[in-house]
Design a protein around this motif. Structure first.
Motif, PDB file in Angstrom:
ATOM      1  N   SER A  84       1.124  -0.653   0.108  1.00 25.49           N
ATOM      2  CA  SER A  84       0.340  -0.213  -0.014  1.00 25.49           C
ATOM      3  C   SER A  84       1.089   1.384   0.151  1.00 25.49           C
ATOM      4  O   SER A  84       2.007   1.267   0.516  1.00 25.49           O
ATOM      5  CB  SER A  84      -0.681   0.390   1.263  1.00 25.49           C
ATOM      6  N   GLY A  85       0.536   2.441  -0.332  1.00 27.65           N
ATOM      7  CA  GLY A  85       0.728   4.097  -0.089  1.00 27.65           C
ATOM      8  C   GLY A  85       1.567   4.001   1.395  1.00 27.65           C
ATOM      9  O   GLY A  85       2.541   4.166   1.570  1.00 27.65           O
ATOM     10  N   LEU A  86       1.060   3.036   2.059  1.00 27.47           N
ATOM     11  CA  LEU A  86       1.054   4.123   3.876  1.00 27.47           C
ATOM     12  C   LEU A  86       2.151   3.081   3.975  1.00 27.47           C
ATOM     13  O   LEU A  86       3.131   3.102   4.633  1.00 27.47           O
ATOM     14  CB  LEU A  86      -0.169   3.157   5.040  1.00 27.47           C
ATOM     15  N   ILE A  89       5.752   3.829   3.088  1.00 26.43           N
ATOM     16  CA  ILE A  89       5.959   4.984   4.792  1.00 26.43           C
ATOM     17  C   ILE A  89       6.260   4.762   5.197  1.00 26.43           C
ATOM     18  O   ILE A  89       8.051   4.575   6.262  1.00 26.43           O
ATOM     19  CB  ILE A  89       5.020   5.452   4.995  1.00 26.43           C
ATOM     20  N   TYR A 110       0.717  13.682   5.959  1.00 27.97           N
ATOM     21  CA  TYR A 110      -0.315  12.418   5.708  1.00 27.97           C
ATOM     22  C   TYR A 110      -1.411  11.503   7.282  1.00 27.97           C
ATOM     23  O   TYR A 110      -0.005  10.770   8.133  1.00 27.97           O
ATOM     24  CB  TYR A 110      -0.272  11.279   5.399  1.00 27.97           C
ATOM     25  N   GLU A 154       6.808  15.936   3.159  1.00 29.82           N
ATOM     26  CA  GLU A 154       5.788  15.519   2.230  1.00 29.82           C
ATOM     27  C   GLU A 154       5.254  16.586   1.675  1.00 29.82           C
ATOM     28  O   GLU A 154       4.726  17.878   2.859  1.00 29.82           O
ATOM     29  CB  GLU A 154       4.555  15.146   2.856  1.00 29.82           C
ATOM     30  N   SER A 158      -0.223  16.741   2.950  1.00 30.70           N
ATOM     31  CA  SER A 158      -1.873  16.326   3.044  1.00 30.70           C
ATOM     32  C   SER A 158      -3.125  17.732   3.074  1.00 30.70           C
ATOM     33  O   SER A 158      -2.722  17.706   4.697  1.00 30.70           O
ATOM     34  CB  SER A 158      -1.769  15.446   4.156  1.00 30.70           C
ATOM     35  N   ASP A 183       7.862  12.181   0.841  1.00 33.08           N
ATOM     36  CA  ASP A 183       6.253  11.361   0.335  1.00 33.08           C
ATOM     37  C   ASP A 183       5.809  12.525  -1.094  1.00 33.08           C
ATOM     38  O   ASP A 183       5.077  13.272  -1.011  1.00 33.08           O
ATOM     39  CB  ASP A 183       4.839  11.303   1.836  1.00 33.08           C
ATOM     40  N   ALA A 204       2.553   6.199  -3.096  1.00 32.28           N
ATOM     41  CA  ALA A 204       1.169   5.367  -3.628  1.00 32.28           C
ATOM     42  C   ALA A 204       1.192   5.545  -4.605  1.00 32.28           C
ATOM     43  O   ALA A 204       0.002   6.580  -5.573  1.00 32.28           O
ATOM     44  CB  ALA A 204      -0.101   6.102  -2.468  1.00 32.28           C
ATOM     45  N   THR A 206      -1.555   3.618  -6.055  1.00 28.17           N
ATOM     46  CA  THR A 206      -2.918   3.663  -5.847  1.00 28.17           C
ATOM     47  C   THR A 206      -3.356   5.129  -6.332  1.00 28.17           C
ATOM     48  O   THR A 206      -4.125   4.771  -6.890  1.00 28.17           O
ATOM     49  CB  THR A 206      -3.416   4.126  -4.414  1.00 28.17           C
ATOM     50  N   LYS A 207      -2.204   5.970  -6.315  1.00 28.33           N
ATOM     51  CA  LYS A 207      -3.115   7.716  -6.550  1.00 28.33           C
ATOM     52  C   LYS A 207      -2.795   7.327  -8.345  1.00 28.33           C
ATOM     53  O   LYS A 207      -3.792   6.295  -8.971  1.00 28.33           O
ATOM     54  CB  LYS A 207      -2.851   8.188  -5.903  1.00 28.33           C
ATOM     55  N   TRP A 338      -7.026   9.468  -4.319  1.00 27.42           N
ATOM     56  CA  TRP A 338      -7.112  10.393  -5.213  1.00 27.42           C
ATOM     57  C   TRP A 338      -6.728  10.020  -6.611  1.00 27.42           C
ATOM     58  O   TRP A 338      -6.281   9.091  -6.648  1.00 27.42           O
ATOM     59  CB  TRP A 338      -6.937  11.565  -5.149  1.00 27.42           C
TER      60      TRP A 338
HETATM   61  C1  LIG Z   1       0.374  11.774   0.759  1.00 26.61           C
HETATM   62  C2  LIG Z   1      -0.451  10.887   0.940  1.00 26.61           C
HETATM   63  N1  LIG Z   1       0.722   9.497   1.308  1.00 26.61           N
HETATM   64  C3  LIG Z   1       0.513   7.981   0.891  1.00 26.61           C
HETATM   65  C4  LIG Z   1      -1.261   7.753   1.652  1.00 26.61           C
HETATM   66  C5  LIG Z   1      -1.549   6.254   1.214  1.00 26.61           C
HETATM   67  O1  LIG Z   1      -1.666   5.558   0.512  1.00 26.61           O
HETATM   68  P1  LIG Z   1      -1.955   4.078   0.088  1.00 26.61           P
HETATM   69  O2  LIG Z   1      -4.435   4.396   0.585  1.00 26.61           O
HETATM   70  O3  LIG Z   1      -2.162   3.021  -0.603  1.00 26.61           O
HETATM   71  O4  LIG Z   1      -2.457   3.705   1.428  1.00 26.61           O
HETATM   72  C6  LIG Z   1      -1.735   8.056   1.056  1.00 26.61           C
HETATM   73  C7  LIG Z   1      -3.584   8.350   0.778  1.00 26.61           C
HETATM   74  O5  LIG Z   1      -4.144   8.767   0.700  1.00 26.61           O
HETATM   75  C8  LIG Z   1      -1.913   9.812   0.714  1.00 26.61           C
HETATM   76  O6  LIG Z   1      -2.774  10.783   0.182  1.00 26.61           O
END
Ligand SMILES: Cc1ncc(COP(=O)(O)O)c(C=O)c1O
Length: 392
Positions: A84-86, A89, A110, A154, A158, A183, A204, A206-207, A338
């Motif tokens: 995951s994006g998290l 990190i 974030y 970052e 966020s 980030d 991430a 994911t975005k 997003w």
């Molecule tokens: C700036 C930022 N970093 C990391 C993440 C985490 O990504 P993930 O949802 O894939 O865990 C997000 C998710 O919204 C984010 O906005």
């Protein structure tokens, strides 16, 4: 010859002659990898720091293809995909830090990064100090301790979009023998981390790389063998793994990333400027607009924007007014994340957690992610939303 970004996005991570001629690399799922002999297994087992198929957990051709592509577009030497994006990190933080060490984290980080620092890292004896994301290098230096091992950044932050002076802050960190993590999710394709002093760049996927709101994935990119050893070792020991299906989809997403991002940037800027001219709006938190904290660093360090930005409404509008406006929008989904093809909105004021006294704005705020819909349709919807905000 160094290929340009559009070409890299199209060509990276695929070798059709090795793929039976197919354009795309195969989607490989698997745990056990069979080896020709005990000696062959032992030999390949020595190559955990290379793209070698040893055991499913350590990656397959699908993971390695995506990692090669992400490393190239970031300008780094190696990438590690994460679930995951998290976890992009948390994995490097756990890989680099040990009990008794200290890290500096921007107040605008974030939210789940903050939670991780305040819970897991704290429990493991790592101390976090939060700093003003707009701190000058000199102000930041005053917060360094002899045991500061990581400067986390970052940029933009966020929800509140402060753009940081990454080269200036990185110079201090390196002088103090700390590693610079960033980030860089918002700055995909537009911020070259290793040219600006970053050691560990986090995304991430994911975005925008995923781009279709249907995968969860992250990547960590480094630019030296030393950093790769820290990162890869930590990733292996933590059992970090990413779904090959999601890696395959992210690789497909990369092929069209440049055009999707250009469209999101143009539409985002148009709507951000439209908001800036509205009487209901106190200011727009879009890094490309002068009203955004750190706009000067955006102009200096970024080559473009994505479609995510914030809007601060005038103080006469309450949190309830903003919620009523958001509920009235028909073209903006209400949901986290997003970078997908569709527009989204979230009220942000209530979700902002700060401990260094930053992030105060004139009024209630909302975050907009502008998708690929027709822009006139979106503006028409926003106009009727603002009428609801005004109680008209
Ligand atoms: C700036 C930022 N970093 C990391 C993440 C985490 O990504 P993930 O949802 O894939 O865990 C997000 C998710 O919204 C984010 O906005």
């Amino acid at each position: 010859m160094v290929r340009k970004i559009e070409t890299a996005l199209v060509q990276a991570g695929r070798t059709p002659v090795k793929q039976y001629g197919f354009v795309n690399p195969p989607l490989k799922r698997g745990s056990t990898v069979l080896h020709a002999s005990v000696a062959a297994k032992a030999e390949v087992g020595q190559r955990a720091f290379e793209p070698a198929e040893i055991y499913g957990l350590m990656g397959s051709e699908t993971h390695f293809a995506l990692e090669a592509a992400i490393a190239e577009i970031e300008g780094g030497t190696h990438a590690q995909v994460t679930g995951s994006g998290l976890s992009a990190i948390t994995v490097p933080l756990l890989a680099y830090l040990k009990a008794g060490e200290h890290l500096l984290v921007p107040d605008s980080v974030y939210g789940p990064t903050r939670s991780f620092c305040d819970s897991v890292l704290k429990r493991f004896g790592v101390e976090t100090s939060y700093y003003d994301p707009m701190a000058t290098p000199a102000a930041l230096e005053a917060l360094f301790q002899p045991n500061t091992r990581v400067l986390f950044t970052e940029s933009p932050g966020s929800h509140t979009f402060e753009v940081q002076d990454i080269p200036g802050l990185a110079e201090v960190a390196h002088r103090r023998k700390a590693k610079v993590f960033m980030d860089n999710t918002w700055g995909i394709l537009h911020f070259a981390p290793f040219e600006k002093g970053v050691d560990v760049s986090i995304h991430a996927l994911t975005k925008y790389p995923g781009g279709h709101s249907d995968i969860i994935l992250g990547a960590v990119v480094v630019n030296t063998d030393e950093d790769w050893r820290w990162l890869r070792q930590g990733s292996l020991e933590l059992g970090n793994y990413a779904s090959p299906d999601d890696c395959w989809l992210a690789l497909r997403g990369l092929r069209s990333l440049h055009v999707r991002l250009k469209a999101a940037e143009a539409a985002g800027l148009k709507i951000a400027n439209w908001f800036a001219a509205r009487p209901e709006v106190a200011r727009v938190l879009h890094p490309a607009l002068p009203s955004c904290p750190g706009h000067e660093f955006y102009k200096r360090d970024f080559t473009g924007a994505c479609g995510l930005f914030g809007v601060v409404f005038k103080p006469e509008y309450s949190a309830d007014d903003v919620v009523r406006m958001i509920d009235a929008l028909t073209m903006f989904g209400i949901g986290a994340s997003w970078g997908g093809f569709e527009s989204l909105v979230l009220p942000t004021t209530g979700t902002i957690r700060r401990s260094a006294g930053t992030g105060q704005f004139e009024g209630e705020a909302a975050r907009f992610q502008i998708g690929l819909e027709n822009i006139d349709d979106l503006i028409m919807d926003l106009e009727q939303g603002l009428a609801v905000l005004r109680g008209a």
